[in-house]
Design a protein around this motif. Structure first.
Motif, PDB file in Angstrom:
ATOM      1  N   LYS A  69     -71.249 -57.047 -27.836  1.00  0.00           N
ATOM      2  CA  LYS A  69     -71.929 -58.258 -28.299  1.00  0.00           C
ATOM      3  C   LYS A  69     -70.931 -59.342 -28.685  1.00  0.00           C
ATOM      4  N   THR A  70     -69.979 -58.973 -29.526  1.00  0.00           N
ATOM      5  CA  THR A  70     -69.004 -59.957 -29.998  1.00  0.00           C
ATOM      6  C   THR A  70     -68.152 -60.492 -28.855  1.00  0.00           C
ATOM      7  N   LEU A  73     -70.179 -63.005 -26.726  1.00  0.00           N
ATOM      8  CA  LEU A  73     -70.395 -64.289 -27.395  1.00  0.00           C
ATOM      9  C   LEU A  73     -69.095 -65.073 -27.531  1.00  0.00           C
ATOM     10  N   ALA A  74     -67.995 -64.367 -27.769  1.00  0.00           N
ATOM     11  CA  ALA A  74     -66.704 -65.054 -27.873  1.00  0.00           C
ATOM     12  C   ALA A  74     -66.320 -65.672 -26.533  1.00  0.00           C
ATOM     13  N   TRP A  86     -68.455 -70.778 -35.649  1.00  0.00           N
ATOM     14  CA  TRP A  86     -68.465 -69.304 -35.607  1.00  0.00           C
ATOM     15  C   TRP A  86     -68.275 -68.743 -37.006  1.00  0.00           C
ATOM     16  N   SER A  88     -67.963 -64.753 -38.679  1.00  0.00           N
ATOM     17  CA  SER A  88     -67.998 -63.288 -38.646  1.00  0.00           C
ATOM     18  C   SER A  88     -68.375 -62.800 -40.039  1.00  0.00           C
ATOM     19  N   VAL A 151     -72.911 -69.530 -34.472  1.00  0.00           N
ATOM     20  CA  VAL A 151     -72.935 -68.106 -34.157  1.00  0.00           C
ATOM     21  C   VAL A 151     -72.689 -67.316 -35.436  1.00  0.00           C
ATOM     22  N   ASP A 153     -72.085 -63.611 -36.394  1.00  0.00           N
ATOM     23  CA  ASP A 153     -71.782 -62.299 -35.821  1.00  0.00           C
ATOM     24  C   ASP A 153     -71.914 -61.218 -36.887  1.00  0.00           C
ATOM     25  N   ASP A 154     -72.387 -60.021 -36.472  1.00  0.00           N
ATOM     26  CA  ASP A 154     -72.582 -58.878 -37.372  1.00  0.00           C
ATOM     27  C   ASP A 154     -73.592 -59.189 -38.478  1.00  0.00           C
ATOM     28  N   TYR A 155     -74.694 -59.816 -38.098  1.00  0.00           N
ATOM     29  CA  TYR A 155     -75.697 -60.189 -39.102  1.00  0.00           C
ATOM     30  C   TYR A 155     -76.348 -58.964 -39.740  1.00  0.00           C
ATOM     31  N   ALA A 183     -75.860 -62.141 -33.699  1.00  0.00           N
ATOM     32  CA  ALA A 183     -75.509 -60.844 -33.111  1.00  0.00           C
ATOM     33  C   ALA A 183     -75.726 -59.784 -34.178  1.00  0.00           C
ATOM     34  N   SER A 184     -76.475 -58.745 -33.835  1.00  0.00           N
ATOM     35  CA  SER A 184     -76.833 -57.742 -34.832  1.00  0.00           C
ATOM     36  C   SER A 184     -77.054 -56.395 -34.161  1.00  0.00           C
TER      37      SER A 184
END
Length: 284
Positions: A69-70, A73-74, A86, A88, A151, A153-155, A183-184
């Motif tokens: 996922k990461t 998106l990156a 962004w 994180s 974005v 990330d790691d929600y 992103a989760s």
């Protein structure tokens, strides 16, 4: 005859001044788009999916650990002509004030001034309602001419209901220039059904993130430097079910292996590298 008893006056105390708010320093690297990892394989089909979802207010990339996922998106953020805000996330970002300070800091790179306004609200003598913070963010982004992509990330690491509620409120009042990408590993506590029904949700799920035969071949070629037989690559894709982390761990084990086909035939979830990854990233 009445007797008056003199009562001792309670000692006078000066109320303590409120403690100054803690001005924790924000970690700058949380606001940087991650660099591509060694052996990274571009995935144009997913980038196209992300770009076509630009009309949606929310794009959700949801899959278990190790599905890339990461990285995806990156890559998308690096390929866009316009910059991306962004962030994180980590476990500490469940605190609503900390969460919105970081969000404002990420957006500040595209819309200077948001971070200072949000920090001014949150560092006051009293914590304002989160709606006041949202008002600042929405008003500032309403005046932006170009599209702004945020974005998160790691929600899945965010557990505080107040954060989910404030983000849901942002989605209700989303400025037309703002697009939110999450992103989760699990579905977030957001009104996904309503957004889906209203055509305001783009979803990229586990089935979309699984590596295809072509992507598997490219990854193995990049990681091992070998042109493995088509049957061997197909077998590995089948055994890993396109799980990106599994393919990468298999490729790592294949390096210098005398019998690639034999290794692939025995590769499974009980392999040491796979077990280590599952222990660290999933079971923990």
């Amino acid at each position: 005859m009445s007797v008056r008893v003199a009562m001792a006056e309670p000692p006078t105390t000066t109320p303590l001044a409120p403690a100054p708010p803690e001005r924790d320093i924000l970690l700058a690297t949380k606001l940087h788009v991650p660099r591509p990892r060694p052996g990274f394989v571009p995935r144009p089909r997913l980038l196209d999916h992300l770009s076509k979802g630009a009309v949606s207010g929310l794009t959700l990339v949801c899959a278990p650990a190790g599905f890339g996922k990461t990285s995806m998106l990156a890559e998308w953020a690096r390929c866009r002509p316009q910059p991306v805000a962004w962030l994180s996330l980590d476990l500490g970002d469940s605190d609503p004030a900390r969460f919105w300070r970081y969000v404002a800091a990420a957006l500040d790179r595209l819309r200077p001034g948001i971070a200072s306004q949000v920090a001014g609200l949150l560092h006051g003598p009293q914590q304002p309602p989160l709606e006041a913070v949202l008002t600042v963010v929405v008003n500032e982004l309403t005046g932006v001419a170009e599209e702004v992509v945020l974005v998160l990330d790691d929600y899945h690491l965010v557990e505080e209901p107040a954060v989910h509620g404030s983000l849901a409120l942002l989605l209700e009042r989303l400025p037309p220039q703002l697009r939110l990408v999450l992103a989760s590993r699990t579905d977030p506590s957001l009104p996904l059904a309503r957004l889906r029904a209203g055509g305001q949700l783009t979803e990229i799920r586990e089935r979309d993130l699984r590596f295809t035969a072509e992507e598997t071949a490219a990854l193995l070629r990049e990681a091992t430097g070998l042109d493995l037989p088509a049957g061997t690559m197909a077998a590995l894709e089948t055994r890993t079910e396109g799980w990106v982390a599994g393919l990468q761990l298999a490729a790592l084990s294949l390096q210098g292996h005398a019998d690639p086909a034999g290794f692939v035939a025995t590769f499974s979830g009980s392999h040491r590298f796979v077990l280590d990854y599952l222990t660290e990233e999933v079971l923990a």
